[in-house]
Scaffold this motif. Structure first.
Motif, PDB file in Angstrom:
ATOM      1  N   THR A 141       0.833  -1.204   0.000  1.00 28.69           N
ATOM      2  CA  THR A 141       0.000   0.000   0.000  1.00 28.69           C
ATOM      3  C   THR A 141       0.864   1.249   0.000  1.00 28.69           C
ATOM      4  N   LEU A 152     -10.226   4.163   4.121  1.00 32.47           N
ATOM      5  CA  LEU A 152     -10.437   2.953   3.329  1.00 32.47           C
ATOM      6  C   LEU A 152     -11.883   2.503   3.451  1.00 32.47           C
ATOM      7  N   ASN A 154     -13.813  -0.595   2.640  1.00 32.22           N
ATOM      8  CA  ASN A 154     -13.605  -1.991   2.265  1.00 32.22           C
ATOM      9  C   ASN A 154     -14.932  -2.579   1.786  1.00 32.22           C
ATOM     10  N   CYS A 155     -15.041  -2.761   0.465  1.00 27.48           N
ATOM     11  CA  CYS A 155     -16.281  -3.259  -0.138  1.00 27.48           C
ATOM     12  C   CYS A 155     -16.149  -4.703  -0.605  1.00 27.48           C
ATOM     13  N   THR A 163     -10.531 -12.525   2.090  1.00 25.19           N
ATOM     14  CA  THR A 163     -10.086 -11.211   1.636  1.00 25.19           C
ATOM     15  C   THR A 163     -10.668 -10.079   2.477  1.00 25.19           C
ATOM     16  N   GLY A 164     -11.986 -10.038   2.620  1.00 27.16           N
ATOM     17  CA  GLY A 164     -12.619  -8.888   3.247  1.00 27.16           C
ATOM     18  C   GLY A 164     -12.118  -8.596   4.647  1.00 27.16           C
ATOM     19  N   VAL A 167      -8.279  -7.630   4.788  1.00 23.58           N
ATOM     20  CA  VAL A 167      -7.988  -6.277   4.329  1.00 23.58           C
ATOM     21  C   VAL A 167      -8.241  -5.283   5.454  1.00 23.58           C
ATOM     22  N   SER A 168      -9.379  -5.424   6.124  1.00 23.94           N
ATOM     23  CA  SER A 168      -9.695  -4.503   7.215  1.00 23.94           C
ATOM     24  C   SER A 168      -8.686  -4.615   8.350  1.00 23.94           C
ATOM     25  N   VAL A 177     -10.504   2.922   8.616  1.00 23.30           N
ATOM     26  CA  VAL A 177     -11.181   1.859   7.878  1.00 23.30           C
ATOM     27  C   VAL A 177     -12.674   1.835   8.189  1.00 23.30           C
ATOM     28  N   SER A 179     -15.571  -0.945   7.131  1.00 23.50           N
ATOM     29  CA  SER A 179     -15.861  -2.211   6.451  1.00 23.50           C
ATOM     30  C   SER A 179     -17.330  -2.213   6.046  1.00 23.50           C
ATOM     31  N   ALA A 203     -11.893  -0.540  -1.919  1.00 23.77           N
ATOM     32  CA  ALA A 203     -11.430  -1.885  -2.269  1.00 23.77           C
ATOM     33  C   ALA A 203     -12.632  -2.770  -2.560  1.00 23.77           C
ATOM     34  N   GLY A 204     -12.562  -3.523  -3.675  1.00 30.79           N
ATOM     35  CA  GLY A 204     -13.666  -4.410  -3.998  1.00 30.79           C
ATOM     36  C   GLY A 204     -13.419  -5.155  -5.298  1.00 30.79           C
TER      37      GLY A 204
END
Length: 491
Positions: A141, A152, A154-155, A163-164, A167-168, A177, A179, A203-204
């Protein structure tokens, strides 16, 4: 003797830590262009060898796996039998695949993946490997987005999927963040709430982000937003469509089987991909006669990556701390790897240089074409021909027999990712009269046999849902295939 080698290589690994364990400056120095290239490769391979010896000594299932394949004491790394879900993961209980033959009951998490075969796969990850993943994401990053803080959104799908949540957890130290999951309305509401004062990263999955930027009732102009995408490949027209709203769009490569964010696009790989797309001869010189791949760079100290004779990518996670080691793990993804040193003379022959193309860190380059099993990536899920076949067999009593079928992924004129299921009915069986109802039946049964699709379908806009196209016998685009050859299921 094996015990001596196991401990010796464990010592080597402990003294040659991953770049993600080093300081940011040391990382940049170690991978500066032209610096100690062969030493980096030597360290990567020996870290992989250390991981093998440690797994052989500490993991009961892996010892049995090696015995079953007659490879208890391979002399070369290439003689170690590759593992995959079928020959290793599904053959032994989770506990026996863990170091010490037991689950870590503290400071560990369980991720879930796939489910396309009918049963989801669970992966146990301990504190050390989660910390290493966190550092890797933070470093990548920083390398791609700079030092400035950001919000961020986070989608990615949340819950048990790898992943989800990762990432968070990984970026909370680098950013503010939220989520959200794949919910466009909530993402836009959050942007409106905090306003254009801040920098944002969303992000998604690529198709979700495409549906997000197509929102016509939102003023994107004053916002500074970058996007991070993953889960499936991305065409350059789709990137261009996303970048009408975003400052930049960066794709990452990972797998629940291994780790998220194993590789990432960089300015150099994006420039290289654009050059390949416009120069067929350059593509041929680098990897031969293949379509346009995704192009990534990865940390060879963290992961040792090989490509076998069928161009299946094999991954070895180069850490002794991993609860459940993966040694020469065949993800059944198609790809090849090249070092920057191997690419330099090829690029030079075409009037290009890595430095002029934006190379700052001489990490190896991965060219990735997707799954070997002919699956289609769509909205973050994988749909295989076996899934479609299963669904059609469930419908046969009411819809009738099917002679052949194919998956047809494409992008429409607006760069939306679309998917059609082409279905050719058996001789003497008429296509359904009510095509819309038959399409709904196919999607319902597909969701019943593929957990990933069932979850992903919830975030696909109604207008972009997959559709079924029916043909009479002999009329379909997949008709007339030579029965002596393997069928093409992706068209």
């Amino acid at each position: 003797m094996n015990e001596i080698f196991d401990r010796a290589f464990g010592f080597v690994a402990s003294k040659t830590g991953s770049a993600t364990n080093a300081s940011w400056l040391a990382y940049r120095m170690l991978f500066a262009p032209g610096m100690i290239g062969r030493t980096r490769e030597w360290i990567s391979r020996h870290r992989a060898t250390a991981a093998f010896y440690n797994a052989r000594r500490r993991v009961p299932a892996y010892r049995e796996f090696l015995t079953r394949h007659g490879a208890t004491d391979p002399r070369r790394f290439e003689e170690i039998p590759p593992m995959d879900k079928r020959n290793y993961i599904t053959q032994w209980p989770i506990e026996l695949r863990c170091q010490g033959g037991r689950l870590p009951l503290r400071d560990a998490v369980i991720d879930e993946s796939s489910g396309s075969s009918g049963t989801a796969t669970n992966w146990v990850r301990g504190a050390a490997e989660r910390a290493a993943t966190r550092r890797l994401i933070q470093y990548s990053t920083r390398a791609t987005l700079g030092d400035d803080g950001f919000i961020l959104l986070n989608c990615f799908a949340l819950g048990p999927w790898a992943t989800g949540m990762n990432v968070s957890m990984s970026l909370v130290e680098r950013s503010l963040v939220k989520s959200i999951g794949p919910d466009a309305a909530k993402a836009l509401a959050t942007l409106e709430l905090f306003g254009p004062t801040y920098k944002y990263v969303i992000a998604g999955y690529p198709p979700f982000l495409k549906s997000l930027v197509d929102s016509t009732d939102f003023d994107w102009a004053p916002y500074d937003i970058s996007a991070i995408v993953g889960g499936e490949g991305m065409s350059e027209p789709l990137r261009a469509a996303l970048n009408t709203r975003f400052r930049r769009t960066i794709s990452c490569f990972g797998a629940s089987d291994l780790e998220i964010n194993l590789a990432v696009e960089t300015p150099f790989t994006m420039a290289l991909r654009e050059s390949i797309a416009s120069n067929e001869r350059l593509a041929g010189d680098i990897y031969g006669n293949e379509g346009l791949p995704m192009v990534f760079q990865y940390d060879p100290l963290l992961t040792y990556v090989e490509s076998d004779a069928e161009r299946s990518l094999l991954f070895t996670l180069n850490r002794l701390e991993n609860v459940s080691p993966r040694i020469r793990y065949n993800l059944h993804d198609r790809g090849v790897v090249r070092t920057v040193a191997e690419l330099e003379p090829i690029l030079r022959d075409h009037g290009l240089t890595p430095r002029a193309m934006g190379l700052t860190v001489a990490l190896p380059v991965m060219f990735h074409w997707g799954r070997q099993d002919s699956s289609v990536a769509f909205y973050g899920c994988k749909i295989t021909p076996e899934d479609v076949q299963h669904a059609l067999l469930r419908l046969a009593p009411t819809m009738g027999a099917v002679a052949s079928f194919a998956l047809h992924p494409f992008e429409d004129a607006a760069a939306n990712k679309r998917l059609e299921v082409w279905i050719e009915m058996e001789r003497g069986v008429a296509p359904p009269v009510d095509r819309d109802a038959a399409t709904a039946d196919v999607l319902r049964e597909l969701a019943a046999v593929n957990q990933d699709f069932r979850e992903s379908a919830k975030m696909i806009p109604a207008a972009l849902q997959p559709t079924a196209v029916f043909y009479a016998f002999g009329d379909g685009p997949m008709s007339g295939q030579d029965v002596r050859l393997k069928r093409r299921y992706i068209m």
